[in-house]
Design a protein around this motif. Structure first.
Motif, PDB file in Angstrom:
ATOM      1  N   GLU A  94      53.389  42.761  47.124  1.00  0.00           N
ATOM      2  CA  GLU A  94      51.998  42.570  46.720  1.00  0.00           C
ATOM      3  C   GLU A  94      51.330  43.918  46.473  1.00  0.00           C
ATOM      4  OE1 GLU A  94      50.212  40.224  49.824  1.00  0.00           O
ATOM      5  OE2 GLU A  94      50.631  38.363  48.746  1.00  0.00           O
ATOM      6  N   TRP A  96      47.499  45.738  44.928  1.00  0.00           N
ATOM      7  CA  TRP A  96      46.084  45.485  44.644  1.00  0.00           C
ATOM      8  C   TRP A  96      45.849  45.480  43.136  1.00  0.00           C
ATOM      9  CZ3 TRP A  96      42.878  43.736  48.205  1.00  0.00           C
ATOM     10  CH2 TRP A  96      43.187  43.965  49.550  1.00  0.00           C
ATOM     11  N   LYS A 109      42.087  42.241  44.512  1.00  0.00           N
ATOM     12  CA  LYS A 109      42.819  41.282  45.325  1.00  0.00           C
ATOM     13  C   LYS A 109      44.309  41.614  45.308  1.00  0.00           C
ATOM     14  CE  LYS A 109      43.052  38.029  41.441  1.00  0.00           C
ATOM     15  NZ  LYS A 109      42.730  36.658  40.990  1.00  0.00           N
ATOM     16  N   LEU A 110      44.983  41.231  46.372  1.00  0.00           N
ATOM     17  CA  LEU A 110      46.427  41.406  46.446  1.00  0.00           C
ATOM     18  C   LEU A 110      47.106  40.306  45.636  1.00  0.00           C
ATOM     19  CD1 LEU A 110      47.046  42.327  50.190  1.00  0.00           C
ATOM     20  CD2 LEU A 110      47.624  43.737  48.205  1.00  0.00           C
ATOM     21  N   TYR A 159      41.656  51.367  46.323  1.00  0.00           N
ATOM     22  CA  TYR A 159      42.705  50.361  46.146  1.00  0.00           C
ATOM     23  C   TYR A 159      43.871  50.917  45.332  1.00  0.00           C
ATOM     24  CZ  TYR A 159      39.479  46.946  48.073  1.00  0.00           C
ATOM     25  OH  TYR A 159      38.627  46.261  48.913  1.00  0.00           O
ATOM     26  N   ASN A 163      47.924  51.382  46.471  1.00  0.00           N
ATOM     27  CA  ASN A 163      49.128  51.056  45.713  1.00  0.00           C
ATOM     28  C   ASN A 163      50.072  52.251  45.628  1.00  0.00           C
ATOM     29  OD1 ASN A 163      48.305  48.430  45.245  1.00  0.00           O
ATOM     30  ND2 ASN A 163      47.561  48.826  43.174  1.00  0.00           N
ATOM     31  N   LYS A 166      51.832  52.735  48.851  1.00  0.00           N
ATOM     32  CA  LYS A 166      52.910  51.755  49.026  1.00  0.00           C
ATOM     33  C   LYS A 166      54.154  52.187  48.252  1.00  0.00           C
ATOM     34  CE  LYS A 166      51.905  47.483  49.754  1.00  0.00           C
ATOM     35  NZ  LYS A 166      51.548  46.033  49.693  1.00  0.00           N
TER      36      LYS A 166
END
Length: 205
Positions: A94, A96, A109-110, A159, A163, A166
């Protein structure tokens, strides 16, 4: 224009029979990043990408009893190891994503995104694993990590940074937990992804 993003992995003293175990460890890392290690689909390609798949399996949400654990999906697809085959497995993580709901300022939103993890036989596509890695992770486009078409506020920029973090965490896990000796994050266009990320993040600061 969006660019396709890949993470290639090479292993020290790698032997082809080790490929199923290496793929299992790679797939497991996505659960640690807030995604899932459950395999959504598996495809086996003979000889080269120009050939039609000889095996395809897609997980059915209507059958919750169907086993999509990495080890089982890998065992099914790799029942017989062939040095001129490529073995592809789909999982999700997932990231953003901006939403147009809520006016001018994007909400975030994810959303799940498909990741394709491919293990290469040493003779597949004339030995292209030398360039692609024994395992290659297709991360989709670089859009979630750059969002070049979105005017970002300081709040929204956070956000995008999540990402990017991640993505950094993924490359770290592939060495720390999945055993890769060498990793290369690259884009299809050949542009320097690190420079693009740094430039974009500097715009956000």
């Amino acid at each position: 224009m969006a660019d396709q993003l890949y993470l290639s992995l090479w292993y020290a003293n790698f032997r082809f029979p080790q490929l199923p175990g290496a793929l299992d460890r790679v797939l497991q890392q996505f659960a640690a990043l807030g995604g899932t290690d459950k395999v959504k689909a598996a495809t086996v390609y003979p000889l080269s990408w120009n050939e039609s798949p000889i095996y395809q399996w897609v997980h059915s949400d209507k059958d919750p009893e169907e086993n999509a654990e990495p080890a089982q999906a890998i065992a099914r697809a790799m029942e017989a190891l062939h040095e001129d085959y490529a073995y592809e497995f789909e999982v999700e993580w997932e990231l953003w994503t901006p939403s147009e709901e809520g006016g001018e300022e994007p909400g975030w939103k994810l959303e799940p995104r498909v990741v394709r993890v491919t293990g290469f036989g040493p003779q597949f596509d004339e030995g292209s694993f030398d360039q692609n890695g024994q395992i290659r992770i297709d991360l989709g486009t670089d859009t979630p990590f750059l969002q070049e078409e979105v005017a970002l506020s300081a709040e929204s920029a956070a956000y995008v940074k999540k990402n990017v973090q991640k993505l950094v965490d993924l490359t770290t896990l592939m060495q720390k937990n999945a055993g890769a000796a060498t990793r290369l994050l690259w884009s299809e266009s050949g542009e320097n992804l690190a420079q693009k990320l740094i430039a974009r993040l500097q715009q956000l600061n």
